[in-house]
Design a protein around this motif. Structure first.
Motif, short mmCIF file in Angstrom:
data_model
loop_
_atom_site.label_atom_id
_atom_site.label_comp_id
_atom_site.label_asym_id
_atom_site.label_seq_id
_atom_site.Cartn_x
_atom_site.Cartn_y
_atom_site.Cartn_z
N ALA A 174 49.49 -35.38 21.40
CA ALA A 174 48.40 -36.36 21.51
C ALA A 174 48.81 -37.45 22.50
O ALA A 174 49.93 -37.96 22.45
CB ALA A 174 48.10 -36.98 20.14
N HIS A 175 47.89 -37.80 23.38
CA HIS A 175 48.15 -38.88 24.34
C HIS A 175 48.24 -40.21 23.58
O HIS A 175 47.53 -40.42 22.60
CB HIS A 175 47.02 -38.94 25.37
N PRO A 176 49.13 -41.11 24.01
CA PRO A 176 49.26 -42.41 23.34
C PRO A 176 47.95 -43.18 23.22
O PRO A 176 47.78 -43.98 22.29
CB PRO A 176 50.26 -43.17 24.22
N LYS A 177 47.01 -42.94 24.14
CA LYS A 177 45.73 -43.65 24.07
C LYS A 177 44.79 -43.08 23.02
O LYS A 177 43.78 -43.70 22.69
CB LYS A 177 45.06 -43.63 25.45
N ASP A 178 45.14 -41.89 22.52
CA ASP A 178 44.30 -41.25 21.51
C ASP A 178 44.68 -41.81 20.13
O ASP A 178 45.56 -41.31 19.45
CB ASP A 178 44.50 -39.74 21.55
N ALA B 177 44.26 -39.40 16.79
CA ALA B 177 45.16 -38.28 16.50
C ALA B 177 46.30 -38.74 15.61
O ALA B 177 46.96 -39.74 15.89
CB ALA B 177 45.70 -37.71 17.80
N LYS B 178 46.54 -38.02 14.54
CA LYS B 178 47.60 -38.37 13.60
C LYS B 178 48.54 -37.17 13.41
O LYS B 178 48.11 -36.02 13.43
CB LYS B 178 47.01 -38.76 12.24
N GLY B 179 49.80 -37.47 13.21
CA GLY B 179 50.79 -36.44 12.89
C GLY B 179 51.17 -35.54 14.03
O GLY B 179 51.74 -34.46 13.80
#
Length: 304
Positions: free
Chosen positions: A223-227, A230-232
């Motif tokens: 997952a992109h840091p900006k997302d 998104a978890k885990g």
């Protein structure tokens, strides 16, 4: 024993006086002049941090413990900082420095120390949390730089207790040269620090922070840091596997800026950084097996 016996030969009185002048320190000619005070102070440390009253006995001049204490307090801290710098410069030139795979290697670490409970020190350094008023001592953080091959202490910074070690880690970089390798624990591991090192053509090798999600499964999801939703999922993109529990990844610059960097400094960092993550186990009989995960800018699995 050799250092104790030859302090004046290893560290000349002329050099000490010159450094005092550079620090803006003025003094009168007296029994405990700057050079004598420095020799006594070093002798006190080499004698196992012995008591002031003991210093009186191994000093070659006649003085009291109180007079020595006052003479020591008169010397500015900058004098000792300059002494450390001059001494290490001379030692670096004379000591052999073995290389590791062609790199000079350095260790950085943090620690802490307490000091006398006086208002001036308490104001600058602060007290530990949860301490009742009047029941403790001011405490400082300490960041140091060692030459890993020789064990020589090259640089140190004393910081207020609640300072982040990383706030001063970048100030250690000027002591390094292109191609040098810096090692440290989790406190020095971040995208920003590794990017700073890479930008100066230095290398970093740190234990990965425990909050970073790691997966060694090839072609795993990320997952992109900006997302934010998104978890885990790891926030790094998998690139290639180079060994068992050994992989090359693409780290992305986090959205949030670390407090020890200015907005301009953070904006100048690259958006991505190629790094290597690897994990190994430490097995000690009778103890639970430990796993250690590292991150480094040393990408070649054949050389390193």
């Amino acid at each position: 024993a050799k250092v104790k016996a030859e302090l004046s030969n290893l560290l000349s009185a002329k050099l000490i006086e010159q450094l005092c002048q550079e620090a803006g320190h003025q003094w009168r000619e007296r029994v405990l002049d700057p050079a004598t005070t420095v020799y006594l102070f070093l002798g006190q440390v080499l004698a196992g941090n012995t008591a002031l009253t003991h210093v009186v006995h191994f000093g070659e001049k006649t003085f009291t413990a109180s007079a020595y204490c006052q003479a020591r307090k008169r010397l500015p801290l900058e004098v000792f900082t300059l002494l450390l710098k001059k001494a290490t410069e001379r030692l670096v030139e004379s000591l052999p420095c073995p290389l590791w795979h062609g790199h000079r290697t350095f260790l950085t670490d943090g620690s802490g120390f307490s000091m006398p409970d006086v208002p001036e020190l308490a104001k600058v350094f602060g007290y530990p949390a949860g301490q009742k008023e009047g029941c403790g001592f001011p405490t400082a953080s300490l960041v140091v730089l060692f030459n890993a091959a020789t064990g020589l202490l090259l640089e140190l910074f004393a910081l207020p207790l609640r300072s982040h070690e990383m706030a001063y880690a970048a100030d250690l970089h000027p002591r390094l040269k292109e191609g040098d390798l810096l090692l440290g624990d989790r406190g020095f591991c971040s995208f920003a620090h590794l990017a700073l090192l890479a930008g100066q053509k230095l290398h970093g090798l740190f234990r990965l922070h425990q909050k970073v999600l790691v997966s060694f499964r090839p072609h795993r999801k990320w997952a992109h840091p900006k997302d934010r939703k998104a978890k885990g999922l790891p926030r790094s993109k998998w690139l290639r596997r180079v060994g068992f529990h050994d992989q090359v990844l693409l780290w992305h610059k986090p959205v949030s800026r670390p407090g020890w960097m200015s907005k301009e400094e953070y904006a100048n960092l690259p958006e991505t950084l190629e790094v290597r993550e690897l994990r190994y186990k430490i097995g000690t009989k009778g103890f639970r097996t430990k796993e250690v995960t590292l991150v480094t800018t040393l990408l070649d699995p054949e050389v390193y």
